[in-house]
Motif scaffolding. Structure first.
Motif, short mmCIF file in Angstrom:
data_model
loop_
_atom_site.label_atom_id
_atom_site.label_comp_id
_atom_site.label_asym_id
_atom_site.label_seq_id
_atom_site.Cartn_x
_atom_site.Cartn_y
_atom_site.Cartn_z
N PRO A 180 -9.16 6.98 -0.36
CA PRO A 180 -9.28 5.81 -1.25
C PRO A 180 -7.97 5.04 -1.34
O PRO A 180 -6.89 5.61 -1.47
CB PRO A 180 -9.67 6.42 -2.60
CG PRO A 180 -9.20 7.84 -2.52
CD PRO A 180 -9.34 8.25 -1.09
N ASP A 181 -8.08 3.73 -1.23
CA ASP A 181 -6.94 2.82 -1.32
C ASP A 181 -6.93 2.20 -2.71
O ASP A 181 -7.69 1.27 -3.00
CB ASP A 181 -7.05 1.74 -0.24
CG ASP A 181 -5.84 0.83 -0.21
OD1 ASP A 181 -4.91 1.05 -1.01
OD2 ASP A 181 -5.83 -0.11 0.60
N TYR A 182 -6.08 2.73 -3.59
CA TYR A 182 -6.08 2.26 -4.97
C TYR A 182 -5.52 0.85 -5.10
O TYR A 182 -5.86 0.14 -6.05
CB TYR A 182 -5.29 3.24 -5.84
CG TYR A 182 -5.99 4.56 -6.01
CD1 TYR A 182 -7.05 4.71 -6.89
CD2 TYR A 182 -5.61 5.68 -5.26
CE1 TYR A 182 -7.71 5.92 -7.03
CE2 TYR A 182 -6.26 6.90 -5.40
CZ TYR A 182 -7.32 7.01 -6.29
OH TYR A 182 -7.98 8.20 -6.42
N ASN A 183 -4.70 0.43 -4.18
CA ASN A 183 -4.23 -0.95 -4.22
C ASN A 183 -5.39 -1.91 -3.98
O ASN A 183 -5.52 -2.93 -4.66
CB ASN A 183 -3.16 -1.17 -3.17
CG ASN A 183 -1.90 -0.36 -3.44
OD1 ASN A 183 -1.78 0.78 -2.98
ND2 ASN A 183 -0.97 -0.93 -4.20
N SER A 184 -6.27 -1.57 -3.02
CA SER A 184 -7.43 -2.42 -2.76
C SER A 184 -8.43 -2.37 -3.90
O SER A 184 -9.06 -3.37 -4.23
CB SER A 184 -8.11 -1.97 -1.45
OG SER A 184 -7.22 -2.10 -0.36
N ILE A 185 -8.57 -1.19 -4.52
CA ILE A 185 -9.48 -1.08 -5.66
C ILE A 185 -9.00 -1.97 -6.81
O ILE A 185 -9.80 -2.66 -7.46
CB ILE A 185 -9.59 0.39 -6.11
CG1 ILE A 185 -10.27 1.22 -5.02
CG2 ILE A 185 -10.37 0.50 -7.41
CD1 ILE A 185 -10.29 2.70 -5.31
N MET A 186 -7.69 -1.96 -7.06
CA MET A 186 -7.15 -2.81 -8.12
C MET A 186 -7.27 -4.29 -7.76
O MET A 186 -7.49 -5.13 -8.63
CB MET A 186 -5.69 -2.45 -8.38
CG MET A 186 -5.49 -1.12 -9.06
SD MET A 186 -6.30 -1.09 -10.67
CE MET A 186 -5.98 0.61 -11.17
N ARG B 24 0.83 -1.20 0.00
CA ARG B 24 0.00 0.00 0.00
C ARG B 24 0.88 1.26 0.00
O ARG B 24 1.86 1.34 0.73
CB ARG B 24 -0.92 0.00 1.21
CG ARG B 24 -1.99 -1.10 1.16
CD ARG B 24 -2.96 -1.00 2.31
NE ARG B 24 -3.98 -2.03 2.24
CZ ARG B 24 -4.97 -2.17 3.11
NH1 ARG B 24 -5.04 -1.33 4.14
NH2 ARG B 24 -5.86 -3.13 2.96
N GLY B 25 0.48 2.21 -0.82
CA GLY B 25 1.20 3.47 -0.89
C GLY B 25 2.30 3.50 -1.92
O GLY B 25 2.79 4.58 -2.27
N GLU B 26 2.71 2.34 -2.42
CA GLU B 26 3.80 2.33 -3.39
C GLU B 26 3.40 2.99 -4.70
O GLU B 26 4.24 3.53 -5.42
CB GLU B 26 4.26 0.90 -3.64
CG GLU B 26 5.48 0.79 -4.54
CD GLU B 26 5.99 -0.64 -4.65
OE1 GLU B 26 6.60 -1.12 -3.67
OE2 GLU B 26 5.75 -1.27 -5.70
N VAL B 27 2.09 2.97 -5.02
CA VAL B 27 1.63 3.55 -6.27
C VAL B 27 1.84 5.07 -6.29
O VAL B 27 1.93 5.68 -7.36
CB VAL B 27 0.14 3.21 -6.49
CG1 VAL B 27 -0.74 3.89 -5.47
CG2 VAL B 27 -0.30 3.58 -7.90
#
Length: 308
Positions: free
Chosen positions: A271-277, A72-75
């Motif tokens: 929003p957590d884009y890692n979880s969305i992906m 998480r957060g690496e994006v």
């Protein structure tokens, strides 16, 4: 002209023809022996274009995989990360623990299966009627059906909303399923496919005393496996990925489908884009499995229906 001169002219002509035939044979042999460079360049360009298109199509899916398995957060870190620094299943575990993803998945599966079964059945029956049953106004009704394909879905949402509200099914699965119970494109595809079935088979069945329904079930449907595969794949894909209408017709969080669930995750405070992906990857899996199951019928169904 004397006889000797005439014979000499004939012999010269025959000799010239023989020389021309020998040259043509030698040229043809040379062409077979060494393919033209233009043809090789043409093949190379086609391969290059196909490779570029494949990369353009596959890269978003690859990026989804990378983000889903990245910490998480690496994006948000600077630079282009084409490979996760550490493979982790934390994103999948997090959304499964914090959100009713299993319920959303089940809702999408139930709606997709029912919509597919109902829509494919209606499309097959309607397409067979337009193709093989003579009745008054058949062509006009078929053209009117095709004309509905030009109407944007957004233009009829208000009418659909009033309809399901009047029927008392607003906020239920049936409010999503019934408006999708038929598709003009599916009817068109089925009609074109049934027109390719030889008329002699149907006439032979009629002579043997079979009724129209029996002919449809025992003669036409066994020959329509490619068509059924195409309709099943396209219908389930549309129902699985449908977003706008379920968002309007469903109001309970427990009835949400996966596309609405992704919007729900995105609208969180942070929003957590890692979880969305990760959720997007979960939603793609059934589509991949369904395509692998029906892929051998897919191209055959389109080609026999006259769609190029």
């Amino acid at each position: 002209m004397t006889a000797g001169a005439a014979d000499g002219a004939v012999q010269a002509t025959v000799a010239q023809v023989a020389v021309d035939d020998a040259q043509d044979t030698e040229a043809a042999t040379e062409r077979r022996r060494r393919p033209p460079s233009e043809a090789r360049r043409g093949v190379a360009w086609r391969v290059l274009i196909a490779a570029v298109v494949a990369v353009i199509v596959i890269f978003p899916l690859y990026w989804m995989l990378v983000v889903a398995f990245s910490p998480r957060g690496e994006v948000f870190e600077p630079g282009l990360h084409l490979w996760p620094s550490t493979f982790t299943f934390e994103n999948f575990a997090g959304i499964l623990a914090d959100y009713p993803v299993v319920t959303w998945f089940g809702n999408s599966l139930v709606i997709g299966v029912i919509v597919t079964v109902v829509t494919v059945a209606v499309n097959l029956l309607a397409g067979y009627a337009f193709a093989r049953l003579p009745f008054r106004g058949r062509s006009a009704i078929f053209l009117l059906c095709l004309a509905t394909m030009m109407i944007p879905v957004q233009a009829i949402m208000v009418a659909q909303f009033r309809l399901i509200s009047g029927l008392g099914i607003f906020g239920t699965f049936w409010g999503v399923i019934l408006p999708a119970a038929a598709a003009a494109f599916g009817i068109f595809l089925a009609r074109q496919f049934f027109l390719s079935i030889p008329e002699e088979l149907i006439e032979a069945a009629l002579v043997d005393g079979a009724g129209r329904l029996r002919i449809f079930l025992q003669v036409v449907l066994p020959l329509s496996r490619p068509l059924i595969a195409v309709l099943t794949l396209l219908t389930f894909l549309g129902a699985w990925n449908d977003f706008a209408w379920p968002l309007i017709a469903l109001k309970d969080n427990e009835l949400f489908t996966l596309p609405i669930g992704m919007l729900y995750l995105k609208n969180q405070t942070t929003p957590d884009y890692n979880s969305i992906m990760a959720l997007a990857l979960i939603s793609v899996i059934p589509m991949v499995l369904l395509f692998l199951l029906f892929q051998r019928y897919f191209v055959q169904g389109f080609s026999r229906a006259g769609i190029r």
